[in-house]
Design a protein around this motif. Structure first.
Motif, mmCIF file in Angstrom:
data_model
loop_
_atom_site.group_PDB
_atom_site.id
_atom_site.type_symbol
_atom_site.label_atom_id
_atom_site.label_comp_id
_atom_site.label_asym_id
_atom_site.label_seq_id
_atom_site.Cartn_x
_atom_site.Cartn_y
_atom_site.Cartn_z
ATOM 1 N N LEU A 159 1.698 4.927 -10.624
ATOM 2 C CA LEU A 159 2.357 3.734 -10.126
ATOM 3 C C LEU A 159 2.223 2.587 -11.140
ATOM 4 C CD1 LEU A 159 3.875 3.007 -7.554
ATOM 5 C CD2 LEU A 159 1.702 2.307 -6.530
ATOM 6 N N ALA A 160 1.023 2.430 -11.709
ATOM 7 C CA ALA A 160 0.783 1.374 -12.691
ATOM 8 C C ALA A 160 1.674 1.573 -13.917
ATOM 9 C CB ALA A 160 -0.689 1.367 -13.100
ATOM 10 N N ASP A 161 1.726 2.818 -14.410
ATOM 11 C CA ASP A 161 2.533 3.103 -15.601
ATOM 12 C C ASP A 161 4.002 2.773 -15.360
ATOM 13 O OD1 ASP A 161 0.270 3.956 -16.795
ATOM 14 O OD2 ASP A 161 0.734 6.104 -16.742
ATOM 15 N N MET A 162 4.449 3.127 -14.176
ATOM 16 C CA MET A 162 5.847 2.913 -13.825
ATOM 17 C C MET A 162 6.195 1.413 -13.775
ATOM 18 S SD MET A 162 7.333 4.975 -10.633
ATOM 19 C CE MET A 162 6.513 6.515 -10.954
ATOM 20 N N LEU A 163 5.291 0.632 -13.201
ATOM 21 C CA LEU A 163 5.526 -0.808 -13.097
ATOM 22 C C LEU A 163 5.547 -1.440 -14.489
ATOM 23 C CD1 LEU A 163 3.165 -1.438 -10.048
ATOM 24 C CD2 LEU A 163 5.654 -1.789 -10.043
ATOM 25 N N PHE A 168 9.471 4.510 -2.982
ATOM 26 C CA PHE A 168 9.439 3.345 -3.879
ATOM 27 C C PHE A 168 9.461 3.813 -5.331
ATOM 28 C CE2 PHE A 168 7.056 0.401 -6.546
ATOM 29 C CZ PHE A 168 7.577 -0.843 -6.202
ATOM 30 N N ALA A 169 8.613 4.787 -5.650
ATOM 31 C CA ALA A 169 8.509 5.286 -7.029
ATOM 32 C C ALA A 169 9.811 5.948 -7.464
ATOM 33 C CB ALA A 169 7.347 6.270 -7.132
ATOM 34 N N GLU A 170 10.420 6.699 -6.565
ATOM 35 C CA GLU A 170 11.670 7.375 -6.925
ATOM 36 C C GLU A 170 12.774 6.369 -7.210
ATOM 37 O OE1 GLU A 170 12.163 10.131 -3.675
ATOM 38 O OE2 GLU A 170 10.456 11.315 -4.416
ATOM 39 N N LYS A 171 12.836 5.319 -6.381
ATOM 40 C CA LYS A 171 13.858 4.287 -6.599
ATOM 41 C C LYS A 171 13.626 3.564 -7.913
ATOM 42 C CE LYS A 171 14.991 3.057 -1.911
ATOM 43 N NZ LYS A 171 14.378 2.263 -0.862
ATOM 44 N N LEU A 172 12.359 3.240 -8.188
ATOM 45 C CA LEU A 172 12.040 2.483 -9.399
ATOM 46 C C LEU A 172 12.323 3.333 -10.636
ATOM 47 C CD1 LEU A 172 10.955 -0.076 -10.677
ATOM 48 C CD2 LEU A 172 8.634 0.785 -10.357
ATOM 49 N N GLU A 173 11.887 4.578 -10.595
ATOM 50 C CA GLU A 173 12.008 5.454 -11.749
ATOM 51 C C GLU A 173 13.469 5.672 -12.136
ATOM 52 O OE1 GLU A 173 10.036 9.226 -11.254
ATOM 53 O OE2 GLU A 173 9.045 8.909 -13.192
ATOM 54 N N VAL A 175 9.563 -0.938 1.058
ATOM 55 C CA VAL A 175 9.845 -1.912 0.002
ATOM 56 C C VAL A 175 10.800 -1.305 -1.022
ATOM 57 C CG1 VAL A 175 8.826 -3.290 -1.851
ATOM 58 C CG2 VAL A 175 7.571 -2.979 0.295
ATOM 59 N N ASP A 176 11.826 -2.056 -1.362
ATOM 60 C CA ASP A 176 12.740 -1.651 -2.427
ATOM 61 C C ASP A 176 12.314 -2.387 -3.699
ATOM 62 O OD1 ASP A 176 14.934 -1.469 -4.233
ATOM 63 O OD2 ASP A 176 16.249 -1.005 -2.524
ATOM 64 N N PRO A 177 12.088 -1.641 -4.788
ATOM 65 C CA PRO A 177 11.609 -2.318 -6.012
ATOM 66 C C PRO A 177 12.536 -3.464 -6.459
ATOM 67 C CG PRO A 177 12.027 0.046 -6.407
ATOM 68 C CD PRO A 177 12.177 -0.185 -4.947
ATOM 69 N N ALA A 178 13.824 -3.312 -6.187
ATOM 70 C CA ALA A 178 14.769 -4.345 -6.619
ATOM 71 C C ALA A 178 14.577 -5.640 -5.834
ATOM 72 C CB ALA A 178 16.197 -3.839 -6.443
ATOM 73 N N TYR A 192 0.810 -1.217 0.000
ATOM 74 C CA TYR A 192 0.000 0.000 0.000
ATOM 75 C C TYR A 192 0.843 1.267 0.000
ATOM 76 C CZ TYR A 192 0.821 0.034 5.074
ATOM 77 O OH TYR A 192 1.394 0.044 6.317
ATOM 78 N N GLY A 193 0.302 2.266 -0.702
ATOM 79 C CA GLY A 193 0.849 3.616 -0.648
ATOM 80 C C GLY A 193 -0.200 4.487 0.007
#
Lengths: 153, 427
Positions: free
Chosen positions: A105-109, A69-74, A39-42, A7-8
């Motif tokens: 978030l969906a677009d990023m994933l 999370f989003a910043e790390k993933l992006e 959570v770390d996306p990696a 959850y966010g």
């Protein structure tokens, strides 16, 4: 089935919805609930079905707990190929940025090669339904789809 | 041994604190106490009546009382001995293991300029509590909305006031804004609203989304002054972009002009026969002055302490204010702890920090036989509980008019009638 629910949240409403999902579906599935802030996306386990629940905040921004999370993933080249996920949003249709948080978030994933299962549904704080009334049937359908996919694989 | 915890203030900070504390330690027994007969504080009485999405956070808080075993004790006024009330803070501390102060800051900060006591000048807290039908607010103390209004301040509360004064009656569908308020604003036919801010536009305190929302109401024409006052102003700045968006609106039929001015400070309110008729403003360096005619002025420049709990002394002598520790078994959370900055989610994080400190201290706190709420119910017969709130809630929802979500009970007497004099019926 094992399902991770992430959850966010900004005010706690998304977190509460995840707790409701756990009480409703926890007997039938192996659920693990996590705050996206931790959570770390990696580190995502690509073999597990992931369900994201995220609100929007401010001017259609991601809620505070989803931002790291989003910043790390992006900023990374993390490859999420193989990851199946579904995503549920919480929003307020009074604002034109309704549901933008979960959309981002969906677009990023997807951009990082994860595969979205089923539609992204957004609960509207302006509506008469409670979030869980919308989310429970949605969740059951997504889990059924994910199970069918893993059976076929 | 069950630890007895009293949280004073049933608003967002107090409720988030109970929520966070139960996550740390599910064995504690929590009572959330409020001065009013009903719970939820700022969510019910401060958040604007047309922001029901924001008020939806009260569903989380309702769950504390409905499922998580937290008790609500309403209609109990706690303060220092000097302020009267039902019970002093010291007496309350004697019957609980832990007392947490989460009463927020509800008084309007004063500008401290001449004419502030003129009829027609009102603080945003007083005004928004009245609009939310707070039982302590008296309509007779409110100025009637005027044709020309000045709003001093640039934060989100100022934007709430601006939006409510400029919206039309039919736009309140789905809110719980009392029809009497909507009708009185409509009857005033406000023609011009001046919004005065001290900082440059790019540094104004409002959130851009709040400004954009104002532009959704039909018939408004916007004048945005002083954008060039800010040397660093650029259209990429989301605040300036939001203001530029308003400036582009060309209404079909103009009913009200809204003027934003930046980089001005209020100097004095000017009146005749005790009634406001203008606001005098000046540039910070005194290079320019302006006199804006107005028959209503709303100050929205922040909030301060009402001193009923002796906050200043408690904060000054706090053992560890960063984590909310005031003294032995005494804690503070939310605005009471931090001062008047930050939104509801900020107070959620704040309450989580304080809950962690309390949980940590509980581990080493000596055993006690604190009686908790039993002692309160033995001493007072006017206290309300959550079931009383549920009766009031049900009544308010059932009695609302077309297009509204609820019709709030506006006096303590009406609330207490439903809360205390219950005739059991079988259905």
């Amino acid at each position: 089935m094992k399902i991770n629910i992430l959850y966010g949240t900004e005010t706690g409403n998304s977190e509460m919805l995840c707790e409701d999902l756990e009480s409703e579906f926890g007997d039938d599935h192996e659920l693990e609930i996590m705050n996206l802030a931790e959570v770390d996306p990696a580190d995502l386990d690509l073999s597990v079905f992931h369900v994201f629940v995220s609100s929007s905040y401010g001017d259609g921004e991601l809620p505070a707990s989803a931002k790291p999370f989003a910043e790390k993933l992006e900023g990374s080249d993390t490859d999420l190929a193989g990851l199946s996920f579904a995503i549920f949003g919480l929003g307020d249709s009074d604002y034109e940025t309704f549901g933008h948080g979960s959309e981002q978030l969906a677009d990023m994933l997807v951009k990082h090669n994860a595969k979205q299962v089923g539609p992204r549904v957004i609960h509207d704080a302006q509506g008469d339904d409670l979030a869980e009334d919308v989310a429970f049937p949605w969740f059951a359908e997504r889990v059924a789809e994910a199970e069918a996919m893993s059976d076929a694989a | 041994m069950t630890r007895k915890i009293a949280i004073i203030g049933a608003g967002p900070s107090g409720c988030y604190l109970a929520q966070a504390l139960l996550k740390q330690d599910a064995t504690v027994e929590i009572d959330i106490i409020d001065r009013l007969p009903v719970p939820f504080g700022l969510v019910r009485y401060g958040v604007a009546p047309d922001h029901q999405g924001t008020k939806a956070v009260s569903r989380q808080f309702a769950r504390l009382f409905e499922r998580q075993g937290v008790n609500f004790i309403g209609n109990l006024d706690i303060c220092t001995d000097a302020h009267g009330g039902d019970i002093s803070l010291d007496d309350l501390r004697a019957i609980y293991d832990v007392v947490v102060l989460a009463t927020g800051l509800s008084s309007d900060r004063k500008l401290g300029i001449a004419g502030e006591d003129l009829q027609g000048v009102v603080g945003s807290g007083v005004l928004t509590r009245a609009w939310n039908d707070h039982p302590d607010s008296k309509d007779s103390e409110l100025p009637a909305p005027g044709k020309q209004v000045a709003i001093i301040g640039n934060g989100n509360v100022a934007m709430d006031v601006l939006r409510i004064l400029s919206k039309q009656d039919h736009e309140y569908e789905g809110s719980d804004f009392g029809s009497h308020h909507a009708e009185s604003i409509a009857a005033a036919k406000v023609e011009r609203i001046e919004v005065i801010g001290r900082s440059p536009a790019g540094m104004a305190k409002f959130d851009p989304v709040m400004v954009k929302e104002i532009g959704k109401s039909a018939g408004l024409k916007f004048e945005i002054h002083d954008l060039d006052f800010d040397a660093a102003s650029d259209s990429e700045n989301p605040k300036i972009a939001a203001l530029n968006g308003l400036a582009e609106i060309e209404p079909d039929a103009k009913r009200c002009t809204i003027s934003f001015r930046f980089g001005w400070s209020p100097v004095s309110f000017i009146g005749a026969d005790g009634k406001l008729n203008a606001l005098h403003i000046a540039r910070a360096d005194g290079s320019e002055t302006l006199e804006l005619p107005c028959d209503m002025a709303v100050t929205a420049v922040g909030f301060s302490d009402d001193q009923r709990l002796g906050r200043m002394d408690l904060i000054e002598s706090a053992a560890d204010l960063d984590n909310g520790r005031l003294g032995d078994g005494l804690y503070a959370a939310g605005w009471f702890r931090r001062g008047p900055q930050g939104t509801i989610p900020d107070n959620r994080s704040d309450s989580q920090i304080v809950a962690a400190a309390i949980a940590q201290d509980l581990a080493t706190m000596p055993e006690s036989d604190a009686p908790g709420r039993e002692a309160l119910f033995a001493r007072f017969d006017h206290l309300t509980d959550y079931a009383a709130w549920q009766r009031i809630d049900e009544h308010e929802r059932a009695s609302c008019t077309e297009g509204r979500l609820r019709n709030k009970l506006r006096t303590r007497r009406d609330m207490l009638k439903l809360a205390l004099n219950v005739t059991e019926t079988t259905q």
